[in-house]
Design an enzyme around this catalytic site. Structure first.
Site, PDB file in Angstrom:
ATOM      1  N   ASN A 138       0.873  -1.175   0.000  1.00 45.74           N
ATOM      2  CA  ASN A 138       0.000   0.000   0.000  1.00 45.74           C
ATOM      3  C   ASN A 138       0.910   1.225   0.000  1.00 45.74           C
ATOM      4  O   ASN A 138       1.511   1.543   1.019  1.00 45.74           O
ATOM      5  CB  ASN A 138      -0.891  -0.031   1.251  1.00 45.74           C
ATOM      6  CG  ASN A 138      -1.684   1.255   1.411  1.00 45.74           C
ATOM      7  OD1 ASN A 138      -1.739   2.092   0.493  1.00 45.74           O
ATOM      8  ND2 ASN A 138      -2.300   1.426   2.567  1.00 45.74           N
ATOM      9  N   LYS A 152       0.198   4.276  -0.202  1.00 52.08           N
ATOM     10  CA  LYS A 152      -0.354   5.494   0.435  1.00 52.08           C
ATOM     11  C   LYS A 152      -0.090   6.707  -0.466  1.00 52.08           C
ATOM     12  O   LYS A 152      -0.115   6.572  -1.687  1.00 52.08           O
ATOM     13  CB  LYS A 152       0.204   5.660   1.852  1.00 52.08           C
ATOM     14  CG  LYS A 152       0.025   4.368   2.672  1.00 52.08           C
ATOM     15  CD  LYS A 152       0.299   4.518   4.130  1.00 52.08           C
ATOM     16  CE  LYS A 152       0.077   3.181   4.825  1.00 52.08           C
ATOM     17  NZ  LYS A 152       0.228   3.256   6.281  1.00 52.08           N
ATOM     18  N   HIS A 171      -9.279   1.353   5.086  1.00 47.56           N
ATOM     19  CA  HIS A 171      -7.986   1.468   5.757  1.00 47.56           C
ATOM     20  C   HIS A 171      -8.130   2.389   6.964  1.00 47.56           C
ATOM     21  O   HIS A 171      -8.892   3.352   6.936  1.00 47.56           O
ATOM     22  CB  HIS A 171      -6.940   2.032   4.780  1.00 47.56           C
ATOM     23  CG  HIS A 171      -5.558   1.948   5.327  1.00 47.56           C
ATOM     24  ND1 HIS A 171      -5.058   2.882   6.204  1.00 47.56           N
ATOM     25  CD2 HIS A 171      -4.583   1.019   5.166  1.00 47.56           C
ATOM     26  CE1 HIS A 171      -3.825   2.535   6.534  1.00 47.56           C
ATOM     27  NE2 HIS A 171      -3.513   1.402   5.924  1.00 47.56           N
ATOM     28  N   GLU A 180      -6.417   4.720   8.013  1.00 45.59           N
ATOM     29  CA  GLU A 180      -6.191   6.153   7.739  1.00 45.59           C
ATOM     30  C   GLU A 180      -7.423   6.782   7.094  1.00 45.59           C
ATOM     31  O   GLU A 180      -7.698   7.962   7.291  1.00 45.59           O
ATOM     32  CB  GLU A 180      -4.935   6.311   6.861  1.00 45.59           C
ATOM     33  CG  GLU A 180      -3.674   6.070   7.675  1.00 45.59           C
ATOM     34  CD  GLU A 180      -2.508   5.471   6.905  1.00 45.59           C
ATOM     35  OE1 GLU A 180      -2.507   5.525   5.662  1.00 45.59           O
ATOM     36  OE2 GLU A 180      -1.608   4.924   7.565  1.00 45.59           O
ATOM     37  N   GLU A 202      -4.955  -4.669  10.731  1.00 43.48           N
ATOM     38  CA  GLU A 202      -3.903  -3.672  10.893  1.00 43.48           C
ATOM     39  C   GLU A 202      -4.115  -2.911  12.199  1.00 43.48           C
ATOM     40  O   GLU A 202      -4.893  -1.950  12.250  1.00 43.48           O
ATOM     41  CB  GLU A 202      -3.938  -2.677   9.726  1.00 43.48           C
ATOM     42  CG  GLU A 202      -3.714  -3.308   8.372  1.00 43.48           C
ATOM     43  CD  GLU A 202      -3.164  -2.290   7.373  1.00 43.48           C
ATOM     44  OE1 GLU A 202      -2.128  -2.584   6.769  1.00 43.48           O
ATOM     45  OE2 GLU A 202      -3.754  -1.201   7.226  1.00 43.48           O
ATOM     46  N   GLY A 213       3.110   2.314  10.660  1.00 41.03           N
ATOM     47  CA  GLY A 213       4.079   3.388  10.461  1.00 41.03           C
ATOM     48  C   GLY A 213       4.844   3.768  11.715  1.00 41.03           C
ATOM     49  O   GLY A 213       5.512   4.789  11.760  1.00 41.03           O
ATOM     50  N   SER A 247       3.972  -2.173  10.179  1.00 43.00           N
ATOM     51  CA  SER A 247       5.428  -2.287  10.290  1.00 43.00           C
ATOM     52  C   SER A 247       5.981  -3.661   9.900  1.00 43.00           C
ATOM     53  O   SER A 247       6.918  -4.169  10.536  1.00 43.00           O
ATOM     54  CB  SER A 247       5.891  -1.883  11.695  1.00 43.00           C
ATOM     55  OG  SER A 247       5.508  -0.546  11.969  1.00 43.00           O
TER      56      SER A 247
HETATM   57  P1  13P Z   1       3.443   0.368   7.542  1.00 37.99           P
HETATM   58  O1  13P Z   1       3.885  -0.924   6.908  1.00 37.99           O
HETATM   59  O2  13P Z   1       4.173   1.557   7.009  1.00 37.99           O
HETATM   60  O3  13P Z   1       3.402   0.279   9.024  1.00 37.99           O
HETATM   61  O4  13P Z   1       1.910   0.585   7.058  1.00 37.99           O
HETATM   62  C1  13P Z   1       1.005  -0.430   7.240  1.00 37.99           C
HETATM   63  C2  13P Z   1      -0.225  -0.082   6.495  1.00 37.99           C
HETATM   64  O5  13P Z   1      -0.983   0.776   6.901  1.00 37.99           O
HETATM   65  C3  13P Z   1      -0.493  -0.799   5.233  1.00 37.99           C
HETATM   66  O6  13P Z   1      -1.775  -0.553   4.765  1.00 37.99           O
END
Ligand code: 13P
Length: 258
Positions: A9, A11, A95, A97, A179, A185, A221
């Site tokens: 992903n 982002k 997601h 976010e 997640e 992140g 992560s």
């Molecule tokens: P990270 O791998 O950067 O922690 O992000 C995870 C994520 O939100 C994937 O959709």
């Protein structure tokens, strides 16, 4: 036996030239991967170019979001048919976010999930608890509500029923991603045991006819140096990866391990 699934992903990262460069470099690195499905989900503006760039490769293309309506006055939004037209097979839905910064509720996630299925897109539906919820021992309660509401009408009323509301074949199109928000992140990964516990719980909520077939990805992560121990857990069927999917060597490192 569920095939492992590694999904990147991206982002809000990668301009067109950066994305093309990534694909050029990653293709030979993963060319021999046959034991895993692989996917990248770039931002909307580069999807069309990615369709060409990924042609004849073993990496699939997906989007990070979609609107539930097919078309209309929804400024700034993108519909399922538009994603199909630029070669997307998959779409990430709900997601954290999107939930956190753009007000997406389980109800919206449910509408998007149904729209994705209607438009022949393969949905990856995300769930996960916040740090506060985990510390308050609310993880399973939150996850159950997210699954129950996000899959409303797709799982029978008693929730552990036959799955008759959604054709059993349709379930083969669905992927779920766990997640934990506190691990995204942050560099703080859920331990394999913590992730396995929630994955097994999610599986226990699915209609029994399909529970063993649905892939449940872990996200938060995931990196080349922790991917192997996470994937060794019986209910972890792949990764939904942010940061570590942005560099060709690192994405390849998630896909090539034994
Ligand atoms: P990270 O791998 O950067 O922690 O992000 C995870 C994520 O939100 C994937 O959709």
């Amino acid at each position: 036996m569920r095939k492992l699934f590694m999904a990147g992903n991206w982002k809000m990262h990668m301009t067109e030239s950066e994305a093309l460069n990534f694909v050029k470099q990653v293709k030979p690195l993963v060319a021999d991967v046959t034991d895993k499905d692989m996917l990248i989900c770039p931002p909307f503006p580069v999807l069309s170019r990615m369709q060409d760039a990924l042609k004849d490769s073993n990496v699939a293309l997906g989007a990070q979001n979609m609107h539930f309506e097919e078309k209309g006055a929804f400024t700034g939004e993108v519909s399922g048919p538009m994603l199909k037209a630029v070669g997307c097979e998959y779409v990430i839905i709900g997601h954290s976010e999107r939930r956190q910064y753009f007000g997406e509720t389980n109800e919206i996630v449910n509408k998007k999930l149904k729209a994705a299925l209607n438009h022949d897109l393969l949905p990856i539906v995300c769930v996960g608890e916040s740090l506060e919820q985990r510390e308050n021992n609310e993880t399973m309660k939150v996850i159950e509500a997210q699954i129950r509401e996000s899959f409303k009408d797709l799982i029978t009323a008693d929730f552990k029923g036959t799955g008759a509301d959604l054709a059993i074949n349709d379930w083969s199109q669905i992927t779920i991603a766990y997640e934990p928000v506190w691990a995204i992140g942050t560099g703080k990964t859920a331990s394999p045991e913590q992730a396995q516990e929630v994955h097994a719980f999610i599986r226990s909520l699915l209609p029994k006819e399909v529970a063993q077939k649905v892939r449940i990805l872990y996200g938060g992560s995931v990196k080349p140096d922790n991917v192997k121990e996470l994937m060794a857990k019986p209910d972890i069927d792949g990764g939904l990866v942010g940061g570590a999917s942005l560099k060709p060597e690192s994405f390849a490192g998630l896909c090539v391990f034994d």
